[in-house]
Design a protein around this motif. Structure first.
Motif, PDB file in Angstrom:
ATOM      1  N   PRO A 119      38.945  40.967  34.948  1.00 52.98           N
ATOM      2  CA  PRO A 119      39.798  39.770  35.022  1.00 52.98           C
ATOM      3  C   PRO A 119      40.835  39.841  36.135  1.00 52.98           C
ATOM      4  N   ALA A 120      41.095  41.046  36.644  1.00 51.50           N
ATOM      5  CA  ALA A 120      42.007  41.150  37.787  1.00 51.50           C
ATOM      6  C   ALA A 120      41.470  40.408  39.002  1.00 51.50           C
ATOM      7  N   SER A 121      40.139  40.189  39.033  1.00 50.82           N
ATOM      8  CA  SER A 121      39.557  39.435  40.148  1.00 50.82           C
ATOM      9  C   SER A 121      40.154  38.037  40.217  1.00 50.82           C
ATOM     10  N   THR A 122      40.315  37.393  39.060  1.00 52.59           N
ATOM     11  CA  THR A 122      40.922  36.065  39.034  1.00 52.59           C
ATOM     12  C   THR A 122      42.384  36.121  39.446  1.00 52.59           C
ATOM     13  N   LEU A 123      43.108  37.109  38.930  1.00 51.89           N
ATOM     14  CA  LEU A 123      44.541  37.192  39.245  1.00 51.89           C
ATOM     15  C   LEU A 123      44.782  37.518  40.716  1.00 51.89           C
ATOM     16  N   GLN A 124      43.842  38.206  41.348  1.00 48.29           N
ATOM     17  CA  GLN A 124      43.989  38.461  42.784  1.00 48.29           C
ATOM     18  C   GLN A 124      43.791  37.185  43.592  1.00 48.29           C
ATOM     19  N   VAL A 125      42.908  36.301  43.122  1.00 54.24           N
ATOM     20  CA  VAL A 125      42.780  34.989  43.757  1.00 54.24           C
ATOM     21  C   VAL A 125      44.073  34.197  43.568  1.00 54.24           C
ATOM     22  N   VAL A 126      44.622  34.244  42.367  1.00 56.78           N
ATOM     23  CA  VAL A 126      45.886  33.562  42.099  1.00 56.78           C
ATOM     24  C   VAL A 126      46.967  34.045  43.068  1.00 56.78           C
ATOM     25  N   ASP A 127      47.056  35.343  43.239  1.00 59.68           N
ATOM     26  CA  ASP A 127      48.052  35.907  44.155  1.00 59.68           C
ATOM     27  C   ASP A 127      47.839  35.394  45.577  1.00 59.68           C
ATOM     28  N   ALA A 128      46.575  35.392  46.012  1.00 63.69           N
ATOM     29  CA  ALA A 128      46.281  34.943  47.380  1.00 63.69           C
ATOM     30  C   ALA A 128      46.581  33.457  47.549  1.00 63.69           C
ATOM     31  N   LEU A 129      46.284  32.651  46.527  1.00 65.24           N
ATOM     32  CA  LEU A 129      46.575  31.220  46.610  1.00 65.24           C
ATOM     33  C   LEU A 129      48.079  30.963  46.665  1.00 65.24           C
ATOM     34  N   ILE A 130      48.838  31.713  45.888  1.00 66.42           N
ATOM     35  CA  ILE A 130      50.294  31.558  45.907  1.00 66.42           C
ATOM     36  C   ILE A 130      50.848  31.923  47.273  1.00 66.42           C
ATOM     37  N   ARG A 131      50.337  33.054  47.812  1.00 68.09           N
ATOM     38  CA  ARG A 131      50.823  33.476  49.131  1.00 68.09           C
ATOM     39  C   ARG A 131      50.451  32.463  50.212  1.00 68.09           C
TER      40      ARG A 131
END
Length: 752
Positions: free
Chosen positions: A694-706
């Protein structure tokens, strides 16, 4: 009091009333429960006893399912077990009531002379006795392996003594070394002396030669023990969060290095096996002794999936040669490897290969490696179910054999080893799921099409002749309730030549004068094809549950489609190779052309409002549609996506992107390309996803926020990989999905 109640009712009224959109969503949510119990006698593929005397299958009945047991000789049917009693026993084990018409499994096997059954429930085996129903979990004592390539050394290996063929000796591993001693824990004869924790003998791989003169096993250098850690934020019935760990190798990680070792059992002499023929193995298959005990063989796949072999080893000398070599400029499809040793002697081998550009069967000379085609043509061998060494005959399924027919429909055949006497056992423009008796003298054929309910028949395995009709599926009540089968549509792919097949689902209140947004249900994983071909629309063997979910969304005011684009399996090798090192492709050029061709024939499609949804690999494709094709796709819902293939499981991703990890992993990454996002995005992930980190999704979230991109996120506490996509009651996540598409794409008739 009356005035007070009236005042409360007035206050509650506006909050309780549903908006037209909410009402429409609720009608779609309710559709499954209203429809899924309306069919009768829809049969699922049968399962045979080992002796071939009886078989059993599941079928639809009023309110659910029943399991039927049948004697193949007398044709006598009966209930497979007392479903009510079994449901009570399962309820006691699972701690929740179980409906006897909706038992939580689709398949089971009789064991212990039919006194018990074993079934898979929530990915775990359960054993239930039948005379006095009692259920318990089956404990697997073998050492777990992360995706089959890294042993979990924190767990003990299964180390039962392996008896020699004459019963006098036994072999096991003690302190990482092989020990041979008298049976029953008697006097030790000898033991190896070079084993260690860093290079140990694997007790689960011990194999005695049939004559007892030698034994073989694997010696293992451990790979990297990568662990994924997840936090259970809201554990049921508890307050404080918990931590769980999972052995989870990822692309590029070191895998266990296995090497075969042979010992002379009389002297304990180790016979060296040169490793030059199998360098850098991804995985070696189980060791198999030839019938005479003079040699053994094992399968080899080179890491990166570009080469596979069958290695034969002389037991006395350790000399090895490649009985079969299979090389590819792209990939050898690991899941579809097939090998049969004719007579167990190693002289002749049956092998499945795509070397001609289509998957076919070959007869291989075990000494020279010479390959003689058994089947040929521009069609695909699918399942190989039985090989008769005495008759020199093979039973298999294939698709794409009949020009003009859906190339994914499976039909069944038999053929002799020399390629003659090819006999077609099933007919008609339908797909056939067949279950053969162990000797292939009989088979149960369940055949259907998306617009034809399943018919189950007992057939002769030599001729295909129908012996008896077992079940005739009845969807009369379902049709009366408004169900209409999806439309099949075919258009040319990116090359202008290849046919691309898909399905179209329209709203039940479809108005050809209106313009409807289009939503694609996508799964483009290269390991199979995915558009449903069978009838039953609520799940099971045909994949039809996708069609049911598509109808629920269509009823919101959309046209929903599903397509098998290039890069998926079950067509030619060239069709499949499109995916190699290009998971970002996902067949989008074919999918977009397909929808444009459909819109050219049906002006009700509004291609200015196209959405997309999918889970797992389909979740990755959904995000990539918005990243790489924003001119076409405007909104997407991505469930449990493997958005960066470096974060996902090792086996699936190295199969399609190769090894070592290279630029192709970055090209497909939603994290790397998050700044390209256009359109609307909803991400859904289960907190306890054990399939995709599930960290795969949260890493996308981080990249989208950045990247300062707007999106929506739903995290489901305790949710597994199927969170929000399960075929049971529609979840909160699905309601959110429906609402998202209505908000972002429109839909709904104007009067709603």
């Amino acid at each position: 009091m009356r005035q007070l109640l009236l005042a409360l009712a007035l206050l509650a009224g506006p909050a309780a009333a549903q908006s037209p959109r909410e009402a429409r969503i609720q009608r779609s949510i309710d559709l499954r429960e209203q429809w899924q119990w309306l069919t009768r006698d829809i049969a699922f593929p049968a399962e045979w006893d080992e002796d071939g005397r009886r078989f059993h299958y599941r079928k639809t009945v009023a309110g659910g399912f029943a399991f039927v047991d049948m004697d193949a000789k007398t044709r006598r049917k009966r209930a497979a077990f007392d479903a009510a009693a079994l449901a009570r026993a399962l309820g006691r084990l699972l701690g929740t009531p179980v409906d006897p018409l909706r038992l939580p499994f689709e398949h089971f096997a009789f064991v212990d002379n039919r006194s018990a059954i074993v079934a898979m429930i929530d990915y775990a085996p359960i054993r239930c006795t039948l005379a006095v129903p009692r259920c318990e979990k089956v404990v697997d004592r073998s050492r777990p392996r992360g995706f089959g390539v890294v042993r979990d050394l924190k767990m003990p290996a299964r180390n039962d003594p392996h008896r020699s063929p004459d019963g006098r000796l036994e072999a096991l591993v003690l302190d990482d070394n092989l020990v041979v001693r008298a049976a029953g824990g008697g006097r030790e004869l000898w033991h190896s002396q070079d084993g260690s924790a860093a290079d140990f003998y694997d007790p689960e791989s011990i194999e005695w030669a049939p004559d007892g003169r030698h034994l073989a096993l694997y010696r293992v250098r451990p790979g990297y023990r990568r662990v994924v850690t997840r936090v259970v934020a809201a554990p049921p019935g508890r307050v404080q969060p918990e931590v769980v760990e999972q052995l989870y190798p990822k692309p590029g990680d070191a895998v266990d290095q296995e090497r075969p070792v042979i010992f002379d059992t009389g002297s304990g002499r180790r016979i060296h096996v040169a490793e030059a023929l199998f360098p850098n193995p991804w995985r070696l298959s189980d060791l198999k002794w030839r019938k005479d005990g003079r040699s053994l063989a094992f399968g080899y796949m080179r890491r990166g999936f570009g080469a596979a072999k069958v290695i034969a080893v002389d037991a006395d000398t350790g000399a090895a040669h490649a009985a079969i070599s299979e090389d590819s400029n792209t990939f050898v499809f690991d899941e579809r490897r097939f090998l049969h040793d004719v007579g167990g002697e190693g002289r002749e081998l049956i092998w499945a290969s795509e070397r001609s550009g289509w998957r076919h069967l070959y007869l291989i000379d075990g000494a020279t490696g010479k390959a003689t085609p058994i089947t040929t043509g521009q069609w695909v061998v699918r399942d190989i179910v039985h090989v008769d060494d005495t008759k020199r005959r093979i039973w298999f399924s294939a698709s794409g054999v009949t020009p003009g027919e859906d190339p994914y429909h499976k039909h069944w055949f038999r053929v002799d080893f020399d390629g003659t006497n090819l006999v077609r056992l099933t007919q008609g423009d339908e797909t056939h799921d067949a279950s053969f008796s162990p000797d292939a003298r009989l088979f149960v054929d369940v055949h259907s099409r998306t617009d034809r309910p399943e018919i189950a028949e007992l057939r002769d395995g030599e001729t295909g002749r129908v012996i008896a009709t077992l079940e005739q599926g009845d969807a009369t009540a379902l049709a009366a309730a408004g169900f209409r089968p999806p439309q099949t549509f075919v258009a040319k792919g990116r090359d202008g030549v290849t046919d691309i097949w898909g399905l179209v689902v329209r709203p039940r209140d479809f108005d050809p004068a209106r313009r409807y947004p289009v939503i694609e249900n996508i799964y483009a994983g290269p390991h199979d094809s995915f558009v449903p071909k069978g009838f039953w629309p609520f799940g099971g063997f045909s994949g039809g549950d996708k069609a049911m979910g598509m109808q629920q969304i269509a009823d919101l005011g959309f046209i929903v489609v599903m397509i098998d684009g290039m890069g998926t399996a079950n067509r030619s090798k060239a069709f499949h190779d499109v995916a190699w090192k290009h998971l970002d492709d996902s067949g989008f050029p074919d999918r977009i052309l397909w929808m444009k061709a459909l819109a050219a024939k049906d002006p009700s499609l509004d291609l200015g409002r196209v959405g997309i949804y999918g889970g797992s690999a389909g979740g990755q494709s959904t995000l990539n549609a918005l990243l790489f094709h924003p001119e076409f796709y405007k909104a997407g819902v991505a469930f449990a996506g493997c958005f960066d293939n470096r974060m996902d499981k090792i086996d699936w991703n190295e199969q399609w992107l190769g090894w070592p990890v290279d630029k192709s992993y970055l090209d497909a990454s939603g994290v790397v390309h998050a700044d390209k996002l256009e359109g609307k995005l909803l991400l859904v992930v289960g907190e306890q996803d054990s399939n995709v980190d599930p960290a795969s999704t949260l890493q996308v979230v981080d990249a989208l926020i950045r990247a300062n991109k707007d999106f929506e996120l739903l995290v489901i506490p305790n949710g597994e990989h199927s969170a929000g996509r399960s075929s049971g009651p529609v979840s909160y996540a699905q309601r959110r999905q429906y609402d998202f598409f209505l908000r972002t794409l429109g839909g709904m008739p104007a009067g709603d």
